[in-house]
Design a protein around this motif. Structure first.
Motif, PDB file in Angstrom:
ATOM      1  N   GLN A 164       0.820  -1.209   0.000  1.00  0.00           N
ATOM      2  CA  GLN A 164       0.000   0.000   0.000  1.00  0.00           C
ATOM      3  C   GLN A 164       0.858   1.265   0.000  1.00  0.00           C
ATOM      4  N   VAL A 165       1.904   1.271   0.813  1.00  0.00           N
ATOM      5  CA  VAL A 165       2.786   2.434   0.881  1.00  0.00           C
ATOM      6  C   VAL A 165       3.477   2.656  -0.462  1.00  0.00           C
ATOM      7  N   SER A 166       3.909   1.596  -1.101  1.00  0.00           N
ATOM      8  CA  SER A 166       4.545   1.702  -2.414  1.00  0.00           C
ATOM      9  C   SER A 166       3.601   2.346  -3.422  1.00  0.00           C
ATOM     10  N   ASP A 167       2.330   1.938  -3.387  1.00  0.00           N
ATOM     11  CA  ASP A 167       1.328   2.507  -4.295  1.00  0.00           C
ATOM     12  C   ASP A 167       1.097   3.989  -4.014  1.00  0.00           C
ATOM     13  N   LEU A 168       1.013   4.355  -2.730  1.00  0.00           N
ATOM     14  CA  LEU A 168       0.806   5.758  -2.360  1.00  0.00           C
ATOM     15  C   LEU A 168       2.009   6.621  -2.730  1.00  0.00           C
ATOM     16  N   LEU A 169       3.209   6.042  -2.637  1.00  0.00           N
ATOM     17  CA  LEU A 169       4.409   6.762  -3.059  1.00  0.00           C
ATOM     18  C   LEU A 169       4.398   6.990  -4.571  1.00  0.00           C
ATOM     19  N   ASP A 170       4.001   5.963  -5.314  1.00  0.00           N
ATOM     20  CA  ASP A 170       3.920   6.093  -6.777  1.00  0.00           C
ATOM     21  C   ASP A 170       2.921   7.168  -7.186  1.00  0.00           C
ATOM     22  N   LYS A 171       1.847   7.268  -6.427  1.00  0.00           N
ATOM     23  CA  LYS A 171       0.808   8.263  -6.727  1.00  0.00           C
ATOM     24  C   LYS A 171       1.172   9.652  -6.188  1.00  0.00           C
ATOM     25  N   GLU A 172       2.315   9.738  -5.506  1.00  0.00           N
ATOM     26  CA  GLU A 172       2.826  10.991  -4.929  1.00  0.00           C
ATOM     27  C   GLU A 172       1.892  11.594  -3.891  1.00  0.00           C
ATOM     28  N   LEU A 173       1.098  10.736  -3.224  1.00  0.00           N
ATOM     29  CA  LEU A 173       0.234  11.215  -2.151  1.00  0.00           C
ATOM     30  C   LEU A 173       0.985  11.274  -0.828  1.00  0.00           C
ATOM     31  N   ILE A 174       2.073  10.518  -0.724  1.00  0.00           N
ATOM     32  CA  ILE A 174       2.914  10.559   0.464  1.00  0.00           C
ATOM     33  C   ILE A 174       4.377  10.632   0.024  1.00  0.00           C
ATOM     34  N   TYR A 175       5.262  10.924   0.970  1.00  0.00           N
ATOM     35  CA  TYR A 175       6.694  10.923   0.677  1.00  0.00           C
ATOM     36  C   TYR A 175       7.455  10.382   1.884  1.00  0.00           C
ATOM     37  N   GLU A 176       8.703  10.024   1.655  1.00  0.00           N
ATOM     38  CA  GLU A 176       9.547   9.447   2.698  1.00  0.00           C
ATOM     39  C   GLU A 176      10.601  10.445   3.164  1.00  0.00           C
ATOM     40  N   THR A 177      10.888  10.390   4.470  1.00  0.00           N
ATOM     41  CA  THR A 177      12.011  11.154   5.029  1.00  0.00           C
ATOM     42  C   THR A 177      12.701  10.272   6.051  1.00  0.00           C
ATOM     43  N   GLN A 178      13.958  10.562   6.319  1.00  0.00           N
ATOM     44  CA  GLN A 178      14.679   9.832   7.357  1.00  0.00           C
ATOM     45  C   GLN A 178      14.732  10.682   8.612  1.00  0.00           C
ATOM     46  N   GLN A 179      14.254  10.108   9.689  1.00  0.00           N
ATOM     47  CA  GLN A 179      14.174  10.835  10.948  1.00  0.00           C
ATOM     48  C   GLN A 179      15.551  10.923  11.604  1.00  0.00           C
ATOM     49  N   GLU A 180      15.858  12.110  12.084  1.00  0.00           N
ATOM     50  CA  GLU A 180      17.118  12.304  12.811  1.00  0.00           C
ATOM     51  C   GLU A 180      17.015  11.699  14.209  1.00  0.00           C
ATOM     52  N   HIS A 181      18.026  10.983  14.641  1.00  0.00           N
ATOM     53  CA  HIS A 181      18.069  10.494  16.011  1.00  0.00           C
ATOM     54  C   HIS A 181      19.534  10.272  16.416  1.00  0.00           C
ATOM     55  N   LYS A 182      19.752  10.267  17.706  1.00  0.00           N
ATOM     56  CA  LYS A 182      21.118  10.250  18.227  1.00  0.00           C
ATOM     57  C   LYS A 182      21.633   8.841  18.503  1.00  0.00           C
ATOM     58  N   SER A 183      20.757   7.868  18.542  1.00  0.00           N
ATOM     59  CA  SER A 183      21.195   6.511  18.857  1.00  0.00           C
ATOM     60  C   SER A 183      21.919   5.887  17.669  1.00  0.00           C
ATOM     61  N   VAL A 184      22.715   4.879  17.983  1.00  0.00           N
ATOM     62  CA  VAL A 184      23.472   4.182  16.947  1.00  0.00           C
ATOM     63  C   VAL A 184      22.532   3.283  16.152  1.00  0.00           C
ATOM     64  N   GLY A 185      22.787   3.180  14.861  1.00  0.00           N
ATOM     65  CA  GLY A 185      21.968   2.293  14.030  1.00  0.00           C
ATOM     66  C   GLY A 185      21.305   3.029  12.891  1.00  0.00           C
ATOM     67  N   ASN A 193       1.943  14.114   1.332  1.00  0.00           N
ATOM     68  CA  ASN A 193       2.438  15.159   0.435  1.00  0.00           C
ATOM     69  C   ASN A 193       1.381  16.261   0.388  1.00  0.00           C
ATOM     70  N   ARG A 194       1.488  17.178   1.321  1.00  0.00           N
ATOM     71  CA  ARG A 194       0.440  18.171   1.540  1.00  0.00           C
ATOM     72  C   ARG A 194       0.179  19.055   0.334  1.00  0.00           C
ATOM     73  N   GLU A 195       1.164  19.203  -0.556  1.00  0.00           N
ATOM     74  CA  GLU A 195       0.995  20.067  -1.723  1.00  0.00           C
ATOM     75  C   GLU A 195       0.789  19.283  -3.013  1.00  0.00           C
ATOM     76  N   ALA A 196       0.390  18.006  -2.871  1.00  0.00           N
ATOM     77  CA  ALA A 196       0.074  17.219  -4.069  1.00  0.00           C
ATOM     78  C   ALA A 196      -1.204  17.718  -4.721  1.00  0.00           C
ATOM     79  N   ARG A 221       0.476  18.192  -8.649  1.00  0.00           N
ATOM     80  CA  ARG A 221       0.215  16.818  -9.108  1.00  0.00           C
ATOM     81  C   ARG A 221      -1.263  16.564  -9.379  1.00  0.00           C
ATOM     82  N   TYR A 222      -2.142  17.037  -8.502  1.00  0.00           N
ATOM     83  CA  TYR A 222      -3.577  16.783  -8.662  1.00  0.00           C
ATOM     84  C   TYR A 222      -4.416  18.047  -8.816  1.00  0.00           C
TER      85      TYR A 222
END
Length: 393
Positions: free
Chosen positions: A46-67, A76-79, A138-139
């Motif tokens: 489902q997430v893959s489909d929503l990404l293809d449709k540009e309704l959502i996007y991915e980001t990497q969250q900043e965190h201090k722990s190792v890994g 995607n609020r401006e889609a 986009r829409y």
């Protein structure tokens, strides 16, 4: 047992996932699986489909722990952009919002006519301007919801607008034919209840929203669903008789609630008592500050008549939350407490009574939310107000 084919189940899963992404604003796939109860494979597809449709996007969250940093999902609020319209007696308010319900632009066009064709042309011209402005996204414009201060049936046909004298107007069909975008027509009180649910009282499943302006309207959400009645006319609570053989009402009855507890009735009664002076909300605020005894007498009368109708509603529906939408009461200190003081019956039960913080913006907020919800195809929408959003500063 609820059953359905694969496409139907996929649609339900998509709705559930997207609604959680909207609600949480930033969420991981693992958290989605935990909240929805869906397995990781379903989430991934489902997430893959929503990404293809540009309704959502991915980001990497900043965190201090190792890994490895978790990958987070956001809408995607401006889609695309939703257009809410409040079609009132003397003005039309247009608000564009993004897909997370933040107001982007508001325009007001003053009206001094009631001719349907003339107003229809204003609507079409203004909508086409927005359509052109947001065409690069986009829409583009994803949907339009229009709040009507009158009676709208279940087929979204305008049955009657007393302020303009309209009857049996097919505004939805006329607009869609001209602009080619989905249009939703709804009673303004219903849109106010949607705004309260979507932007404020997220966890409430039984909510009544009473709007007190030129008339009185009721929007009610029962078991998490907007209740409209058999024909779509439910909520015309302003024509509940509270004074037998009382003041004449335009509906043909005598003693209707809106003749005593609407803001128009308050202003009319106050102006008559004050030798036909004209008043606005700034005047009211100043009189409150000055503790004007004549004004206080009228506000006490106003609150008493409001409470009579509210008592009836409470006994009929036993609401979880009862919202009263009035600019005058929003300005008046302790309005909710004074209303509660009149609700003394031992058999009248409700959990909470509040004065709406949205005021006259509630209708257009609900309109934008309705357009967003229909576009995203989610059964439940949870939006959050921000400094950029609808509230007047």
């Amino acid at each position: 047992m609820l059953t359905g084919d694969a496409a139907f189940i996929k649609k339900i899963n998509r709705s559930l996932i997207l609604s959680k992404i909207v609600e949480h604003k930033l969420i991981s796939r693992a958290e989605l699986a935990k909240l929805t109860g869906l397995n990781k494979a379903t989430i991934s597809v489902q997430v893959s489909d929503l990404l293809d449709k540009e309704l959502i996007y991915e980001t990497q969250q900043e965190h201090k722990s190792v890994g490895r940093r978790p990958i987070m999902l956001s809408v995607n609020r401006e889609a695309g952009f939703a257009l809410g319209i409040d079609l009132d007696k003397s003005s039309i308010t247009f608000t564009i919002s993004d897909l997370i319900g933040t107001s982007i632009q508001t325009d007001i066009i003053e009206l001094n006519v009631s001719d349907y064709d003339f107003i229809l042309k204003i609507l079409i011209d203004q909508i086409n301007n927005y359509k052109s402005k947001f065409n690069h996204t986009r829409y583009g414009l994803v949907g339009i919801a229009v709040g009507i201060h009158g009676i709208v049936n279940k087929d979204e046909i305008i049955d009657f607008v007393p302020q303009h004298g309209w009857q049996n107007k097919t505004l939805k069909e006329d607009l869609e034919k001209a602009i080619g975008i989905n249009v939703y027509i709804e009673n303004n009180a219903n849109l106010c209840s949607i705004a309260e649910k979507v932007y404020k009282h997220h966890q409430c499943n039984n909510l009544l929203s009473v709007s007190l302006y030129s008339g009185i309207g009721l929007g009610f959400i029962i078991n998490d669903t907007l209740f409209k009645g058999f024909h779509g006319y439910a909520g015309e609570i302003g024509h509940m008789i509270v004074v037998p053989n009382g003041l004449p009402c335009r509906c043909g009855n005598l003693g209707c609630w809106e003749q005593y507890a609407s803001e128009l009735s308050f202003i009319t009664h106050l102006a008559k008592d004050q030798k036909n002076q004209t008043f606005n909300y700034i005047d009211f605020q100043n009189r409150m500050i000055e503790h004007d005894p004549a004004f206080q007498k009228e506000i006490d009368r106003f609150i008493m008549f409001i409470s009579i109708g509210l008592n009836n509603l409470i006994n009929l529906y036993n609401p979880e939350i009862l919202v009263v939408n009035s600019e005058i009461l929003r300005l008046y200190p302790n309005a909710a407490e004074e209303l509660k003081a009149h609700l003394t019956s031992s058999i009248s039960h409700y959990s909470e009574l509040v004065i709406s913080q949205f005021g006259k913006r509630a209708c257009i907020m609900g309109a934008c939310a309705l357009a967003i919800q229909n576009f995203l195809g989610v059964s439940e929408l949870c939006l959050t107000l921000s400094e950029e959003s609808f509230l007047e500063k």
